[in-house]
Motif scaffolding. Structure first.
Motif, PDB file in Angstrom:
ATOM      1  N   UNK A  32       8.243 -14.006  14.384  1.00 40.33           N
ATOM      2  CA  UNK A  32       8.778 -15.363  14.405  1.00 40.33           C
ATOM      3  C   UNK A  32       9.210 -15.835  13.021  1.00 40.33           C
ATOM      4  N   UNK A  33       9.291 -14.924  12.056  1.00 33.43           N
ATOM      5  CA  UNK A  33       9.686 -15.293  10.699  1.00 33.43           C
ATOM      6  C   UNK A  33      11.116 -14.845  10.424  1.00 33.43           C
ATOM      7  N   UNK A  34      11.787 -15.605   9.590  1.00 34.68           N
ATOM      8  CA  UNK A  34      13.118 -15.208   9.148  1.00 34.68           C
ATOM      9  C   UNK A  34      12.979 -14.573   7.774  1.00 34.68           C
ATOM     10  N   UNK A  35      12.637 -13.301   7.760  1.00 37.92           N
ATOM     11  CA  UNK A  35      12.388 -12.597   6.515  1.00 37.92           C
ATOM     12  C   UNK A  35      13.687 -12.025   5.952  1.00 37.92           C
ATOM     13  N   UNK A  36      13.751 -11.828   4.629  1.00 39.04           N
ATOM     14  CA  UNK A  36      14.944 -11.206   4.048  1.00 39.04           C
ATOM     15  C   UNK A  36      15.124  -9.798   4.599  1.00 39.04           C
ATOM     16  N   UNK A  37      16.356  -9.296   4.588  1.00 38.89           N
ATOM     17  CA  UNK A  37      16.595  -7.920   5.061  1.00 38.89           C
ATOM     18  C   UNK A  37      15.869  -6.912   4.191  1.00 38.89           C
ATOM     19  N   UNK A  38      15.504  -5.781   4.812  1.00 37.00           N
ATOM     20  CA  UNK A  38      14.735  -4.757   4.111  1.00 37.00           C
ATOM     21  C   UNK A  38      15.334  -3.380   4.343  1.00 37.00           C
ATOM     22  N   UNK A  39      15.316  -2.536   3.343  1.00 39.33           N
ATOM     23  CA  UNK A  39      15.679  -1.130   3.572  1.00 39.33           C
ATOM     24  C   UNK A  39      14.602  -0.470   4.431  1.00 39.33           C
ATOM     25  N   UNK A  40      14.929   0.635   5.089  1.00 38.98           N
ATOM     26  CA  UNK A  40      13.913   1.342   5.878  1.00 38.98           C
ATOM     27  C   UNK A  40      12.732   1.753   5.003  1.00 38.98           C
ATOM     28  N   UNK A  41      11.524   1.680   5.583  1.00 37.00           N
ATOM     29  CA  UNK A  41      10.298   1.981   4.845  1.00 37.00           C
ATOM     30  C   UNK A  41       9.648   3.240   5.383  1.00 37.00           C
ATOM     31  N   UNK A  42       8.881   3.881   4.503  1.00 33.82           N
ATOM     32  CA  UNK A  42       8.045   4.996   4.910  1.00 33.82           C
ATOM     33  C   UNK A  42       6.627   4.493   5.148  1.00 33.82           C
ATOM     34  N   UNK A  43       5.848   5.184   5.994  1.00 35.02           N
ATOM     35  CA  UNK A  43       4.450   4.788   6.166  1.00 35.02           C
ATOM     36  C   UNK A  43       3.706   4.820   4.833  1.00 35.02           C
ATOM     37  N   UNK A  44       2.800   3.897   4.669  1.00 37.11           N
ATOM     38  CA  UNK A  44       1.888   3.800   3.523  1.00 37.11           C
ATOM     39  C   UNK A  44       2.617   3.370   2.251  1.00 37.11           C
ATOM     40  N   UNK A  45       3.588   4.173   1.782  1.00 33.77           N
ATOM     41  CA  UNK A  45       4.192   3.868   0.478  1.00 33.77           C
ATOM     42  C   UNK A  45       5.313   2.842   0.578  1.00 33.77           C
ATOM     43  N   UNK A  46       5.780   2.535   1.796  1.00 31.19           N
ATOM     44  CA  UNK A  46       6.829   1.538   1.957  1.00 31.19           C
ATOM     45  C   UNK A  46       8.120   1.973   1.305  1.00 31.19           C
ATOM     46  N   UNK A  47       8.609   1.187   0.340  1.00 30.32           N
ATOM     47  CA  UNK A  47       9.880   1.473  -0.341  1.00 30.32           C
ATOM     48  C   UNK A  47       9.697   2.035  -1.749  1.00 30.32           C
ATOM     49  N   UNK A  48       8.485   2.429  -2.094  1.00 24.72           N
ATOM     50  CA  UNK A  48       8.234   2.916  -3.456  1.00 24.72           C
ATOM     51  C   UNK A  48       9.138   4.084  -3.826  1.00 24.72           C
ATOM     52  N   UNK A  49       9.424   4.928  -2.857  1.00 23.59           N
ATOM     53  CA  UNK A  49      10.227   6.120  -3.152  1.00 23.59           C
ATOM     54  C   UNK A  49      11.666   5.780  -3.505  1.00 23.59           C
ATOM     55  N   UNK A  50      12.099   4.542  -3.240  1.00 21.02           N
ATOM     56  CA  UNK A  50      13.482   4.160  -3.495  1.00 21.02           C
ATOM     57  C   UNK A  50      13.691   3.532  -4.870  1.00 21.02           C
ATOM     58  N   UNK A  51      12.634   3.394  -5.661  1.00 19.39           N
ATOM     59  CA  UNK A  51      12.762   2.749  -6.964  1.00 19.39           C
ATOM     60  C   UNK A  51      13.448   3.648  -7.983  1.00 19.39           C
ATOM     61  N   UNK A  52      13.155   4.936  -7.979  1.00 19.61           N
ATOM     62  CA  UNK A  52      13.778   5.853  -8.921  1.00 19.61           C
ATOM     63  C   UNK A  52      13.268   5.668 -10.344  1.00 19.61           C
ATOM     64  N   UNK A  53      13.842   6.439 -11.266  1.00 22.86           N
ATOM     65  CA  UNK A  53      13.420   6.369 -12.662  1.00 22.86           C
ATOM     66  C   UNK A  53      13.863   5.075 -13.335  1.00 22.86           C
ATOM     67  N   UNK A  54      14.957   4.497 -12.861  1.00 25.94           N
ATOM     68  CA  UNK A  54      15.463   3.233 -13.397  1.00 25.94           C
ATOM     69  C   UNK A  54      15.512   2.227 -12.247  1.00 25.94           C
ATOM     70  N   UNK A  55      14.387   1.550 -11.975  1.00 26.90           N
ATOM     71  CA  UNK A  55      14.308   0.673 -10.801  1.00 26.90           C
ATOM     72  C   UNK A  55      15.399  -0.391 -10.748  1.00 26.90           C
TER      73      UNK A  55
END
Length: 505
Positions: A32-55
Motif C-alpha cells: 500500500x506504499x508508493x515507493x520509489x522505483x527499484x532495480x531488481x534485487x538479489x536475495x540477502x545482498x539486495x542491490x549491493x552487487x550493482x554499486x561497482x568500484x565507483x558507486x
C-alpha cells in the motif's frame, strides 16, 4: 578466530531463514506504499552487487533507467538515491528537518559518533549545541580571516619547495606537494606554535590518513545491522579502528595539555584550541559546563577528518584539468598576472578580484566534487519526494556527481568550460541545487569557506609563479583522468599528477 577470517557467506547463510521471513513481512507492508522505483534485487545482498568500484558512476547509470529518485536495498538497509536538483531541493531544503540525522549502523562512524565527532553525530541536542557553540565560530569568516597569515606563509613555502625540487625538464609529484601544503595549514591552524615542538606531527598525519582510509573503505558487514554485535566483537577492522582512533584521541589530549601549560608563551593570535578552551572556561564560570575536553576533540575531528584529503583532491583535479586544457590555463594565468603585475606573489585579498579563477574552481567542483555521494542522512519522519514515500530509517544519499553531469542543467557536460559560469548565478554554497559539492541544509559542510579560501590562494600562486608543462613526450590526451574512491570517500585522481614547473616570478 577473527571475523575477518570467516567467509562472508557463512554468517549470511545462518541468517537466511530470518532474512526471508523479514522480506515477506516487508513485502506485505509495502503493497500500500508508493515507493520509489527499484532495480531488481538479489536475495540477502539486495542491490549491493550493482554499486561497482565507483558507486557514484554506477548509481548515475541506474538513475537514467529508474529515475532521479530510486530505492535500493543495500544488504538490510533501504537507501533512497537522489540524482536530480529538483529532488535534492525537496530533500535538503523542503524536508531538511525530516532527514538531517546520521546513520549509526557503520562501526567506524559509530565510534566517531560515540567520541563526539559532530559530522557523524545523529541529529539532536548534542549536535545542535556543538554546531551553535563552536563549529559555526570555528569556521566563521572572522575566524578564517584571522588565519590568513598561516595560509599565505604556507603558500610561500609551497612555492619555494617546488622551486628547490624542480628543473626546467624534471617533473614533480604535485599531488604530494599539495597534500603536504593542506596538512601543514590544518595543523598550524589547530596546534599553533606547537607544530615545531616535540609533538610527532608526521605520525599525527599518518593517523589521520589511516582513519580517513578506513572510513572510505568498503565493509559489507555494515549493511547488515543485525550482525553489528558480531562485527564489534570480532572484526579486526573494527578493533584496528578503535586502536588508531585512541591514538588520535591521545594526541589531541597531548596538544590540549600543552595549551593549558601556565608557562606557555602568550600567542599573538588566538588559535583554535585556545578559542575552544576559552569557551569551556566561560561555560564553567556561568555554571553551564556542558562543553568539555571531549567536545574540543570532536571539533578538531571536524577540522581534520576529511578536510585534508578533500581540499587536496580538489586542487589536484584543478591542475589536472588545466594541464589537459592549456587554453583555460593560459587564460587563468593571464588574468592573475595582469592583475598582480610584478608583485611576486598573490595574497588572499587579491583572490576576490580573480573572477576567472573562481570559475575554474566552480567548474572543477561540478565535474569532480570531493564527495561524489554526499554523506548519508537517516530519515526521521515520513515525507514524499516526487510523489514517492520516504519512510523513517531509510538512508538518503545525494549523488552530487550525477547532478553535476545532468544534461537538464549543463550543456557539453563532460567538457571543462569555466566560461559556463559567466553571467550565471549558480554557486556551490548550498543555495543552488544544480551544484552541491558541499551539500545543503543543516548538514552543509561547515568548513566550505576555509576550504575554498585555501584552494583559491594556492592555485592562484601556482598559476602566477610557474608555467606548467607536461613531462617529455606526453600529450594532453595522455593525462590519466580515472577516478578512485579514496580516503574519507573523496573521489581522487587515480594516478599522481606529475608536471614540470617553469619559474616565471
Amino acid at each position: 578466530m577473527a571475523l575477518d577470517d570467516i567467509p562472508i557467506w557463512l554468517p549470511l547463510l545462518l541468517f537466511l531463514p530470518l532474512l526471508l521471513l523479514m522480506k515477506k513481512k516487508m513485502d506485505d507492508q509495502s503493497q500500500n506504499k508508493c515507493l520509489p522505483p527499484s532495480p531488481p534485487k538479489l536475495p540477502i545482498i539486495g542491490n549491493l552487487h550493482q554499486l561497482g568500484e565507483l558507486p557514484h558512476q554506477s548509481l548515475c547509470q541506474l538513475s537514467k533507467q529508474y529515475g532521479p529518485v530510486m530505492l535500493l536495498k543495500l544488504g538490510g538497509i533501504p537507501t533512497a538515491i537522489i540524482s536530480s536538483a529538483e529532488a535534492a531541493r525537496e530533500a535538503l531544503k523542503v524536508h531538511d528537518l525530516d532527514c538531517c540525522s546520521r546513520p549509526t549502523f557503520a562501526s567506524s562512524r559509530r565510534i566517531l559518533s560515540n567520541y563526539g565527532a559532530i559530522a557523524f553525530a545523529p541529529y539532536g541536542d548534542y549536535w545542535k549545541e556543538m554546531r551553535k557553540s563552536s563549529v559555526l565560530e570555528l569556521f566563521s569568516v572572522k575566524r578564517v580571516q584571522s588565519n590568513q597569515f598561516i595560509r599565505e606563509e604556507e603558500v610561500n613555502l609551497l612555492v619555494n619547495s617546488i622551486c628547490h625540487s624542480s628543473s626546467s625538464t624534471t617533473p614533480i609529484d604535485l599531488s604530494k606537494k599539495l597534500f603536504a601544503f593542506t596538512a601543514n595549514v590544518s595543523s598550524r591552524m589547530a596546534f599553533g606554535n606547537f607544530c615545531g615542538s616535540d609533538l610527532d606531527i608526521e605520525r599525527f598525519r599518518e593517523v589521520v590518513h589511516e582513519i580517513e582510509a578506513m572510513l572510505g573503505s568498503f565493509n559489507p558487514f555494515e549493511y547488515f545491522p543485525f550482525m553489528g554485535w558480531i562485527m564489534d566483537k570480532f572484526s579486526r577492522r573494527f578493533q584496528r579502528f578503535e586502536i588508531i582512533f585512541l591514538e588520535l584521541d591521545n594526541f589531541f589530549q597531548q596538544v590540549i595539555d600543552l595549551h593549558l601549560n601556565p608557562d606557555r608563551k602568550k600567542q599573538e593570535h588566538e588559535g583554535i584550541i585556545d578559542m575552544l578552551l576559552r569557551k569551556e572556561r566561560e561555560q564553567i564560570k556561568s555554571g553551564d559546563a556542558r562543553f568539555t575536553k571531549q567536545n574540543i576533540k570532536a571539533v578538531l575531528m571536524v577540522l581534520f577528518v576529511g578536510t585534508i584529503d578533500s581540499v587536496t583532491t580538489t586542487m589536484i583535479w584543478v591542475m589536472a584539468e588545466l594541464a589537459k586544457n592549456p587554453r583555460v590555463m593560459k587564460k587563468g594565468q593571464d588574468e592573475i598576472r595582469n592583475f598582480i603585475g610584478n608583485k611576486g606573489k598573490v595574497t588572499e585579498s587579491n583572490t576576490d578580484h580573480l573572477l576567472y579563477l573562481k570559475m575554474i574552481v566552480k567548474e572543477t567542483l561540478r565535474l569532480h566534487p570531493p564527495a561524489t555521494l554526499l554523506l548519508p542522512r537517516e530519515v526521521m519522519s515520513h515525507f514524499k519526494i516526487n510523489g514517492y514515500d520516504i519512510y523513517p530509517k531509510t538512508l538518503l544519499q545525494v549523488n552530487a556527481w550525477a547532478i553535476g553531469r545532468d544534461p537538464k542543467y549543463w550543456k557539453n557536460l563532460e567538457e571543462f568550460i569555466p566560461e559556463r559560469f559567466i553571467d550565471n548565478s549558480i554557486d556551490y554554497k548550498g543555495q543552488h541545487f544544480e551544484l552541491l559539492p558541499f551539500g545543503a541544509g543543516r548538514r552543509t559542510y561547515p568548513g566550505m569557506y576555509v576550504a575554498t579560501t585555501a584552494i583559491e590562494l594556492a592555485l592562484a600562486n601556482l598559476l602566477y609563479c610557474f608555467n606548467w608543462k607536461l613531462p617529455y613526450g606526453m600529450k594532453e590526451e595522455d593525462i590519466n583522468m580515472e577516478e578512485v574512491v579514496g580516503p574519507s570517500n573523496a573521489t581522487n585522481k587515480k594516478t599522481a599528477l606529475n608536471l614540470v614547473p617553469i619559474k616565471v616570478f
